[in-house]
Each structure stands twice: as C-alpha cells, then as structure tokens.
Write a protein that holds these residues in place. Sequence first.
Motif, PDB file in Angstrom:
ATOM      1  N   GLU A 203     -15.933   3.618  -4.140  1.00  0.00           N
ATOM      2  CA  GLU A 203     -15.428   2.078  -4.389  1.00  0.00           C
ATOM      3  C   GLU A 203     -16.034   1.311  -5.249  1.00  0.00           C
ATOM      4  OE1 GLU A 203     -15.800  -0.296  -0.590  1.00  0.00           O
ATOM      5  OE2 GLU A 203     -15.468   1.446   0.623  1.00  0.00           O
ATOM      6  N   ARG A 207     -13.489  -0.303  -8.350  1.00  0.00           N
ATOM      7  CA  ARG A 207     -13.681  -1.538  -8.758  1.00  0.00           C
ATOM      8  C   ARG A 207     -14.099  -1.795 -10.375  1.00  0.00           C
ATOM      9  NH1 ARG A 207     -13.824  -5.033  -4.347  1.00  0.00           N
ATOM     10  NH2 ARG A 207     -14.329  -4.168  -2.690  1.00  0.00           N
ATOM     11  N   CYS A 227      -6.088   1.275  -3.211  1.00  0.00           N
ATOM     12  CA  CYS A 227      -5.316   0.620  -4.291  1.00  0.00           C
ATOM     13  C   CYS A 227      -6.080  -0.813  -4.591  1.00  0.00           C
ATOM     14  CB  CYS A 227      -3.794  -0.200  -3.927  1.00  0.00           C
ATOM     15  SG  CYS A 227      -3.031  -1.251  -4.956  1.00  0.00           S
ATOM     16  N   LYS A 232      -8.928  -7.013  -5.419  1.00  0.00           N
ATOM     17  CA  LYS A 232      -9.188  -6.639  -4.106  1.00  0.00           C
ATOM     18  C   LYS A 232      -8.834  -5.095  -3.818  1.00  0.00           C
ATOM     19  CE  LYS A 232      -8.074 -11.215  -2.200  1.00  0.00           C
ATOM     20  NZ  LYS A 232      -7.441 -12.072  -1.360  1.00  0.00           N
ATOM     21  N   LEU A 233      -9.490  -4.432  -2.967  1.00  0.00           N
ATOM     22  CA  LEU A 233      -9.252  -3.054  -2.559  1.00  0.00           C
ATOM     23  C   LEU A 233      -8.844  -2.924  -1.246  1.00  0.00           C
ATOM     24  CD1 LEU A 233     -11.059  -2.234  -5.206  1.00  0.00           C
ATOM     25  CD2 LEU A 233     -12.185  -0.817  -3.730  1.00  0.00           C
ATOM     26  N   TYR A 234      -7.720  -2.003  -1.329  1.00  0.00           N
ATOM     27  CA  TYR A 234      -6.893  -1.694   0.104  1.00  0.00           C
ATOM     28  C   TYR A 234      -6.711  -0.590   0.216  1.00  0.00           C
ATOM     29  CZ  TYR A 234      -5.005  -6.753  -1.189  1.00  0.00           C
ATOM     30  OH  TYR A 234      -4.978  -7.791  -1.525  1.00  0.00           O
ATOM     31  N   GLN A 235      -7.019   0.071   1.085  1.00  0.00           N
ATOM     32  CA  GLN A 235      -6.832   1.538   1.744  1.00  0.00           C
ATOM     33  C   GLN A 235      -5.623   1.750   2.667  1.00  0.00           C
ATOM     34  OE1 GLN A 235     -10.331   3.543   3.116  1.00  0.00           O
ATOM     35  NE2 GLN A 235      -9.237   5.478   3.535  1.00  0.00           N
ATOM     36  N   MET A 268       0.374  -5.521  -0.161  1.00  0.00           N
ATOM     37  CA  MET A 268       0.270  -4.441   0.990  1.00  0.00           C
ATOM     38  C   MET A 268       1.538  -3.837   1.524  1.00  0.00           C
ATOM     39  SD  MET A 268      -2.723  -6.909   3.072  1.00  0.00           S
ATOM     40  CE  MET A 268      -2.875  -5.709   4.387  1.00  0.00           C
ATOM     41  N   ILE A 304      -3.183  -0.342   6.752  1.00  0.00           N
ATOM     42  CA  ILE A 304      -3.834  -0.766   5.377  1.00  0.00           C
ATOM     43  C   ILE A 304      -4.977  -1.632   5.805  1.00  0.00           C
ATOM     44  CG2 ILE A 304      -3.577  -2.415   3.450  1.00  0.00           C
ATOM     45  CD1 ILE A 304      -1.509   0.064   3.394  1.00  0.00           C
ATOM     46  N   GLN A 306      -8.247  -3.738   4.283  1.00  0.00           N
ATOM     47  CA  GLN A 306      -8.982  -4.441   3.099  1.00  0.00           C
ATOM     48  C   GLN A 306     -10.433  -3.990   3.160  1.00  0.00           C
ATOM     49  OE1 GLN A 306      -7.634  -8.423   2.232  1.00  0.00           O
ATOM     50  NE2 GLN A 306      -9.453  -8.658   0.848  1.00  0.00           N
ATOM     51  N   GLU A 308     -13.910  -4.616   1.976  1.00  0.00           N
ATOM     52  CA  GLU A 308     -14.965  -5.718   1.358  1.00  0.00           C
ATOM     53  C   GLU A 308     -16.030  -5.281   0.143  1.00  0.00           C
ATOM     54  OE1 GLU A 308     -14.044  -8.694   2.116  1.00  0.00           O
ATOM     55  OE2 GLU A 308     -12.454  -8.177   3.687  1.00  0.00           O
TER      56      GLU A 308
END
Length: 310
Positions: A203, A207, A227, A232-235, A268, A304, A306, A308
């Motif tokens: 992660e 970033r 992504c 922001k990170l989205y799995q 998303m 999806i 997010q 943190e």
Amino acid sequence: MIYTITLNPAIDRLLFINGELEKRKTNRVIKTAFDCGGKGLHVSGVLSKFGIKNEALGIAGSNNLDQLYTILEEKHINHDFLVEAGTSTRECFVVLSDDTNGSTMIPEAGFSVSQTNKTNLLKQIAKKVKKEDIVVIAGSPPPHYTLSDFKELLETVKNTGAFLACDSSGDYLKLAVQLGVDFIKPNEEEVVAILAEKADSLEENIRSLALKIPYLVVSLGGKGSICAHNGKLYQAIPPVVKERNDTGAGDVFVGAFIAGLVMNMPIMETLKVATGCSASKVMQFDSSSFDLEAAGQLKNQVSIIQLEER
C-alpha cells in the motif's frame, strides 16, 4: 477520439485439445479458431463493444495482412495500420481444453520494424492526435524496438497534450513512469521494481508511485486490483468464476477502465465495470471476447473497499 497503439500485433491461433497438454504424448487438435492478439487491439475491441469510437494504430506485416484485417473486421475494430513489406504479423499459439482451466500460450517474437515505419508512426500520431483525445499504448514492443524508440513514441504523444495510458512492462514501463504518463497497470512486483525507494508494504509503495501517475491500477491477479486516484486507494475484489482462458483479461480490464473514464463514471463504478468485464473475459475460450450482459451481472458482485492510510 481514442487511439490504441499496438507495436507488435499478433494473430492468435486457438488450438483446442482434449484433456491436459502433456509432454511425450500426441496432443491432438480437435478444433482451430483465430482471434486478434496484442494488447492494444484487445483494448480497441472492448471500446468498440461499448460503442465508443476508436481507431487502432500500429505496424502489421504484409504477408498475412488480409487475415489480420478479416479478424479485425469481425471484431468491429477500426484501424489504420502501417504495413511492413515482406514480413508477417506474428502468430501466437494458445492451447485450450474444454475440460481443464486456463490456457498455454506460445507466442512468436514478431518482426523488426524498419526505421521508415518507426518514423511514419510518429508522423501519423502527430497528425491525428489532438489534445482532447486519449491514446493507449499497450503491449511489449517488437524485437529491436529500443528504449530510445519508445521514448520518442511517448514524447510524441505527450507533445499532443492527449491523455496517455501505457500498459507495458519492464524498462518500457519504467520509462513511461519517468515521463509521467496518465495511466499504468503494473503488477505487485513491477511496482517494487519501478520505485527507487521502497516502503515496507504494498500500500505504501502504491501511494508513493501514485504521486507520479494520476490513474494507477495495480493488478493482484486472482485477488483483483488496487486503484490509486486523487490520493485515495480502492481495492476491487472480483467474483469467483469458472476460468476457461485468462489470456487478454488484463487488456479487457484496461479497455473497460478507459471506457469508464470516457463515460465520466465515478472511479468506484469504473473499477466495478472493469473488474466485471475482466471476470467475464476469463469465462470465454478466445483471447479477446467478453459478454456485456454477463459483465453487468458480474459487476454487481464486485466488492470495492477504500483503503485508509495507516
């Protein structure tokens, strides 16, 4: 307009056998089919299926040009390929079985592109591409297409001001990051290889890399993708499906992701659509097809999350 660039296109020869492919055994082919190969062409096929206007660019061999063009016509792929005289577009042999999962791919290397066609491609891009366009360069370059050649290609696109997506690997991917493209899709190992200073976690590495790339998607294989966009990170966690042929699944993801951007979907939703389309692709026997209706149903099974910052 969206342009895809396939520097090393292929004609996929799909070889269907009974049971597993085995050494020291006659693995008899029971059926043969053909499909287009090369990541950029797969992306074009996806965009066409979404009804999004696009044009495939690249360099094809003259000897089997009619066969390639027939396949592209069947896939509703508009194209404006340069032609390398006296050579053939490479073939990629894909071995498949009705009763086992996955596929075995045996690709040819492809032909060396002449300096004339390298230059002509740059001129073609400079003439066609406008600031409001999207350009997707996807796939590995052909033999003797140097990093210097690739740098000139990327810079030519960047000089137009167009959005530039690059789905490549190795040193070509590193170069794309250095020049600041708008989208890449590396895997976990490639993220680490790209970064000069590496963190302890995936992660954190994502970033860090995302500071240079507006749209970064990291492939996690069967576990989906992460992504990074706008800090922001989205799995994306994909649904479980029956795998028949995973060839081209990543390309379908890229094509659907670009389609989502064109249609101004939230990030998303774009991730869900791309993951659903990719899941539908692995259920098909050929190299590029997916089912839009099935993809829509699979999209609703995508989770999806997010992530943190810790």
